[in-house]
Design a protein around this motif. Sequence first.
Motif, PDB file in Angstrom:
ATOM      1  N   LEU A 148       1.313   6.919  -6.372  1.00 55.11           N
ATOM      2  CA  LEU A 148       0.040   8.235  -6.510  1.00 55.11           C
ATOM      3  C   LEU A 148       0.363   9.318  -6.389  1.00 55.11           C
ATOM      4  O   LEU A 148       0.034  10.171  -7.203  1.00 55.11           O
ATOM      5  N   GLN A 149       1.671   9.470  -5.756  1.00 59.09           N
ATOM      6  CA  GLN A 149       1.577  10.947  -4.719  1.00 59.09           C
ATOM      7  C   GLN A 149       2.750  11.501  -6.243  1.00 59.09           C
ATOM      8  O   GLN A 149       2.466  12.346  -6.024  1.00 59.09           O
ATOM      9  N   SER A 150       3.353  10.641  -7.010  1.00 58.65           N
ATOM     10  CA  SER A 150       4.739  10.812  -8.036  1.00 58.65           C
ATOM     11  C   SER A 150       3.067  11.616  -8.948  1.00 58.65           C
ATOM     12  O   SER A 150       3.619  12.396  -9.830  1.00 58.65           O
ATOM     13  N   PHE A 151       1.730  11.235  -9.062  1.00 55.43           N
ATOM     14  CA  PHE A 151       1.035  11.664 -10.028  1.00 55.43           C
ATOM     15  C   PHE A 151       0.410  13.514 -10.039  1.00 55.43           C
ATOM     16  O   PHE A 151       0.783  14.541 -10.556  1.00 55.43           O
ATOM     17  N   GLY A 152       1.211  14.363  -8.993  1.00 53.81           N
ATOM     18  CA  GLY A 152       1.431  15.326  -8.139  1.00 53.81           C
ATOM     19  C   GLY A 152       2.450  15.914  -8.637  1.00 53.81           C
ATOM     20  O   GLY A 152       2.333  16.753  -8.291  1.00 53.81           O
ATOM     21  N   ASP A 153       3.619  15.053  -8.569  1.00 48.37           N
ATOM     22  CA  ASP A 153       4.774  15.940  -8.686  1.00 48.37           C
ATOM     23  C   ASP A 153       4.800  16.222 -10.351  1.00 48.37           C
ATOM     24  O   ASP A 153       5.875  15.939 -11.107  1.00 48.37           O
ATOM     25  N   ALA A 194       0.807  -1.353   0.465  1.00 48.19           N
ATOM     26  CA  ALA A 194       0.117   0.217   0.047  1.00 48.19           C
ATOM     27  C   ALA A 194       0.505   1.295  -0.332  1.00 48.19           C
ATOM     28  O   ALA A 194       0.431   2.351  -0.742  1.00 48.19           O
ATOM     29  N   GLU A 195       2.182   1.139   0.488  1.00 46.18           N
ATOM     30  CA  GLU A 195       3.058   2.420   0.739  1.00 46.18           C
ATOM     31  C   GLU A 195       3.547   2.704  -0.259  1.00 46.18           C
ATOM     32  O   GLU A 195       3.329   3.643  -0.981  1.00 46.18           O
TER      33      GLU A 195
END
Length: 119
Positions: free
Chosen positions: A105-110, A98-99
């Motif tokens: 998924l966080q990389s989408f915001g990068d 999950a981590e």
Amino acid sequence: MMTILLAAAAASAAPALPTDPDVRCMAAYLVAAGNAKDDPSVSADDKAGIQSIVMYFFGKLDGRRPNADLKSDILKIVGSPTYTQILRPDIERCSAEAEARGKYLQSFGDQTETGAPKP
């Protein structure tokens, strides 16, 4: 000798536990959610994180096996007399997955405004 035969018969009569690792992850995090629900020491953010992980594994399972009886599978797992032995390793394995997916998924915001990845 009779004890060995009775133990063997009992073991063979026990229902096989589901082995799908995603079912085991969902079960582990449902247990965690239940334990955290009324625990005032668990923050709202942590409770939401646990629920997110439950939904992640539910989504994986529903996508692969939409007609599966997940409730039955999960009840078999958590009702097993040996469940406490597999709970911690499952939590650790599932948390790592999950981590990793969360970081992805966080990389989408990068992304910059131009859509190019940030350096």
